[in-house]
Write an enzyme that holds these catalytic residues in place. Structure first.
Site, PDB file in Angstrom:
ATOM      1  N   THR A 147      34.023  44.600  36.340  1.00 57.82           N
ATOM      2  CA  THR A 147      34.102  45.798  35.413  1.00 57.82           C
ATOM      3  C   THR A 147      34.064  44.433  34.083  1.00 57.82           C
ATOM      4  O   THR A 147      33.047  44.695  33.165  1.00 57.82           O
ATOM      5  CB  THR A 147      35.843  45.688  34.995  1.00 57.82           C
ATOM      6  OG1 THR A 147      36.293  46.819  35.677  1.00 57.82           O
ATOM      7  CG2 THR A 147      36.117  46.337  33.787  1.00 57.82           C
ATOM      8  N   ASP A 187      30.351  46.742  42.771  1.00 56.21           N
ATOM      9  CA  ASP A 187      31.798  46.483  41.918  1.00 56.21           C
ATOM     10  C   ASP A 187      32.950  46.040  43.774  1.00 56.21           C
ATOM     11  O   ASP A 187      32.030  46.512  44.146  1.00 56.21           O
ATOM     12  CB  ASP A 187      32.657  48.940  42.036  1.00 56.21           C
ATOM     13  CG  ASP A 187      34.111  49.196  41.699  1.00 56.21           C
ATOM     14  OD1 ASP A 187      34.952  48.288  42.674  1.00 56.21           O
ATOM     15  OD2 ASP A 187      34.192  49.768  41.064  1.00 56.21           O
ATOM     16  N   SER A 188      33.961  45.334  42.535  1.00 62.79           N
ATOM     17  CA  SER A 188      34.033  44.774  44.109  1.00 62.79           C
ATOM     18  C   SER A 188      34.011  45.443  44.973  1.00 62.79           C
ATOM     19  O   SER A 188      35.452  44.919  46.603  1.00 62.79           O
ATOM     20  CB  SER A 188      34.609  43.866  43.635  1.00 62.79           C
ATOM     21  OG  SER A 188      36.136  43.834  43.151  1.00 62.79           O
ATOM     22  N   SER A 189      35.303  46.856  44.664  1.00 66.96           N
ATOM     23  CA  SER A 189      36.044  47.624  45.229  1.00 66.96           C
ATOM     24  C   SER A 189      34.114  47.896  47.147  1.00 66.96           C
ATOM     25  O   SER A 189      34.716  48.735  47.864  1.00 66.96           O
ATOM     26  CB  SER A 189      36.467  49.445  45.659  1.00 66.96           C
ATOM     27  OG  SER A 189      36.926  48.770  44.553  1.00 66.96           O
ATOM     28  N   THR A 239      37.970  42.810  39.576  1.00 70.60           N
ATOM     29  CA  THR A 239      40.137  41.973  40.043  1.00 70.60           C
ATOM     30  C   THR A 239      39.845  42.925  41.430  1.00 70.60           C
ATOM     31  O   THR A 239      40.555  41.996  42.443  1.00 70.60           O
ATOM     32  CB  THR A 239      40.607  42.883  38.809  1.00 70.60           C
ATOM     33  OG1 THR A 239      40.364  44.272  38.460  1.00 70.60           O
ATOM     34  CG2 THR A 239      40.227  42.019  37.526  1.00 70.60           C
ATOM     35  N   ASP A 240      38.930  44.151  41.925  1.00 69.68           N
ATOM     36  CA  ASP A 240      39.912  44.774  43.310  1.00 69.68           C
ATOM     37  C   ASP A 240      39.676  44.325  44.213  1.00 69.68           C
ATOM     38  O   ASP A 240      40.943  43.721  44.918  1.00 69.68           O
ATOM     39  CB  ASP A 240      38.641  46.214  42.868  1.00 69.68           C
ATOM     40  CG  ASP A 240      39.321  47.287  41.977  1.00 69.68           C
ATOM     41  OD1 ASP A 240      40.253  47.287  41.308  1.00 69.68           O
ATOM     42  OD2 ASP A 240      38.191  48.140  41.855  1.00 69.68           O
ATOM     43  N   THR A 256      54.155  38.784  56.338  1.00 69.15           N
ATOM     44  CA  THR A 256      55.344  39.668  55.876  1.00 69.15           C
ATOM     45  C   THR A 256      54.635  40.387  54.495  1.00 69.15           C
ATOM     46  O   THR A 256      53.977  39.944  54.046  1.00 69.15           O
ATOM     47  CB  THR A 256      55.847  38.737  55.673  1.00 69.15           C
ATOM     48  OG1 THR A 256      57.521  39.466  54.299  1.00 69.15           O
ATOM     49  CG2 THR A 256      55.805  37.827  54.226  1.00 69.15           C
ATOM     50  N   GLN A 257      55.230  41.660  54.659  1.00 69.51           N
ATOM     51  CA  GLN A 257      55.196  42.073  53.742  1.00 69.51           C
ATOM     52  C   GLN A 257      55.384  42.226  52.354  1.00 69.51           C
ATOM     53  O   GLN A 257      55.362  42.567  51.088  1.00 69.51           O
ATOM     54  CB  GLN A 257      55.120  43.996  54.449  1.00 69.51           C
ATOM     55  CG  GLN A 257      54.696  45.061  54.873  1.00 69.51           C
ATOM     56  CD  GLN A 257      55.358  45.938  55.675  1.00 69.51           C
ATOM     57  OE1 GLN A 257      56.230  46.597  54.302  1.00 69.51           O
ATOM     58  NE2 GLN A 257      55.053  46.329  56.696  1.00 69.51           N
ATOM     59  N   CYS A 258      56.047  41.238  52.033  1.00 78.62           N
ATOM     60  CA  CYS A 258      56.915  40.965  51.120  1.00 78.62           C
ATOM     61  C   CYS A 258      56.393  39.881  50.592  1.00 78.62           C
ATOM     62  O   CYS A 258      54.935  39.269  50.858  1.00 78.62           O
ATOM     63  CB  CYS A 258      58.946  39.974  51.553  1.00 78.62           C
ATOM     64  SG  CYS A 258      59.912  40.753  52.263  1.00 78.62           S
TER      65      CYS A 258
HETATM   66  N1  ASP Z   1      36.839  48.190  40.450  1.00 78.64           N
HETATM   67  C1  ASP Z   1      36.488  46.849  39.890  1.00 78.64           C
HETATM   68  C2  ASP Z   1      35.672  45.927  40.426  1.00 78.64           C
HETATM   69  O1  ASP Z   1      37.012  46.028  41.147  1.00 78.64           O
HETATM   70  C3  ASP Z   1      37.777  46.799  39.205  1.00 78.64           C
HETATM   71  C4  ASP Z   1      37.394  45.645  38.072  1.00 78.64           C
HETATM   72  O2  ASP Z   1      37.123  44.851  37.766  1.00 78.64           O
HETATM   73  O3  ASP Z   1      38.329  45.320  37.290  1.00 78.64           O
HETATM   74  O4  ASP Z   1      34.991  45.878  40.761  1.00 78.64           O
END
Ligand code: ASP
Length: 341
Positions: A15, A60-62, A92-93, A275-277
């Site tokens: 982003t 996009d990091s996804s 951030t993803d 753990t999921q926690c």
């Molecule tokens: N979809 C964006 C990414 O991970 C989200 C971000 O950067 O906040 O590339």
């Protein structure tokens, strides 16, 4: 006088440098640099000098894969001697996955490697990218941080302990099982006693092929069918992070589920219990429901995040190690990713 510090900035996408398109925000080559040219504060004498390397294509990091983690680590390693520190701009993803993986791929760094990004692009008026970028550059120039950190909002977190906890907040990351390494308030404070202490010797790159390694993660849920687990554990899988309940528990009244696990671990698949926690560690001896998993050959992930456990599996399983050795090393801290009693 030593002159200004030098930082190597790697823009991977995300982003922070995205542009508006008809389909929403998307990466655009050259766009981040154009935004940065409009920030006179970056040329201030108190800022380090920096070189920008833009990855192509920006992602996009996804869309990131372990291949991209390796590329980032190689790029840092290639320029390791020329710079005082490194700043990785990232979406951030999956930022916490990358910040967890980098210390396993680029080992024993003595220089700061700071990963950051933003929730709102730099081109927008309320962008959080401006602060993250400026402080990220300053942190990368701070030679006292000998590890990979994720910096976001006002906190410096150990990279291999970080998780994304907020989809929309500016304080989007946390490291629930390790206190922040630093805080950026009026002053930037680094808690030296919390920093990782690298071994003597140089930084080195992990050589294995992460791409050729098959790992997975599966979150348990009430009623999970043995068949779901069985499908997940089908060859060529080599390692699985099993995200369990509470202190590492699973369904011990489900013989077929346990049998599937047993068959996989007998075959040499490394199954790690995390753990999921968000907070706390796995302790498979506390309940019969945890002991049953241990009996089926599952090993403890202690207080590792799934992000760190996956990265560690990728690197260990792409090394020339026996399953027994991988299991042993999974239980030992390599870069501060876990705490053992
Ligand atoms: N979809 C964006 C990414 O991970 C989200 C971000 O950067 O906040 O590339």
């Amino acid at each position: 006088m030593g002159g200004r510090k030098r930082v190597y900035l790697i823009n991977t996408g995300g982003t922070i440098g995205m542009a508006r398109t008809a389909d929403g925000y998307a990466p655009a080559q050259g766009f981040l640099e154009a935004q940065m040219r409009r920030m006179p504060e970056l040329a201030d004498a108190s800022m380090p000098e920096f070189t920008i390397h833009e990855v192509a294509p920006l992602l996009d990091s996804s869309n990131m894969t372990p291949h991209n983690w390796v590329q980032i680590a190689q790029e840092i390693h290639r320029h390791y001697d020329e710079y005082d520190g490194f700043l990785v701009l990232h979406g951030t993803d999956t930022m916490a996955y990358t910040s967890s993986a980098l210390p396993f791929i680029l080992r024993n760094t003595r220089k700061p490697i700071i990963v950051t990004g933003s929730q709102i692009p730099l081109c927008e008026i309320r962008s959080d990218g401006r602060e993250n970028l400026i402080t990220g550059l300053l942190l990368a120039a701070e030679s006292e941080i000998p590890e990979v950190c994720l910096f976001f909002g006002d906190r410096v977190l150990r990279g291999c302990r970080a998780v994304k906890t907020s989809a929309r907040g500016f304080d989007a990351f946390d490291s629930p099982n390790y206190p922040p390494l630093g805080q950026a308030g009026i002053d930037i404070i680094i808690h030296r006693e919390r920093l990782w202490r690298p071994d003597a010797g140089d930084a080195w790159l992990h050589e294995g092929h992460l791409d050729a390694t098959s790992v997975g993660a599966l979150r348990l849920f009430p009623g999970i069918a043995a068949r779901v687990l069985e499908n997940m554990l089908m060859p060529p899988i080599q390692g699985l992070v099993l995200e369990t309940f509470g202190v590492g528990n699973g369904p011990d009244q489900h013989p077929e589920f346990l049998a599937v696990l047993q068959r996989a671990t007998d075959r040499g698949v490394v199954v790690v219990n995390c753990t999921q926690c968000l907070r706390g560690a796995v302790s498979m001896g506390d309940y019969a429901t945890g002991a049953a998993l241990a009996k089926a050959g599952v090993i403890s992930g202690h207080d590792m995040t799934t992000e760190a456990a996956l990265a560690k599996l990728y690197t260990l399983l792409s090394s020339d190690l026996s399953p027994a050795e991988v299991r042993r090393r999974m239980g030992r801290s390599a870069c501060g990713e876990l705490t053992t009693a």
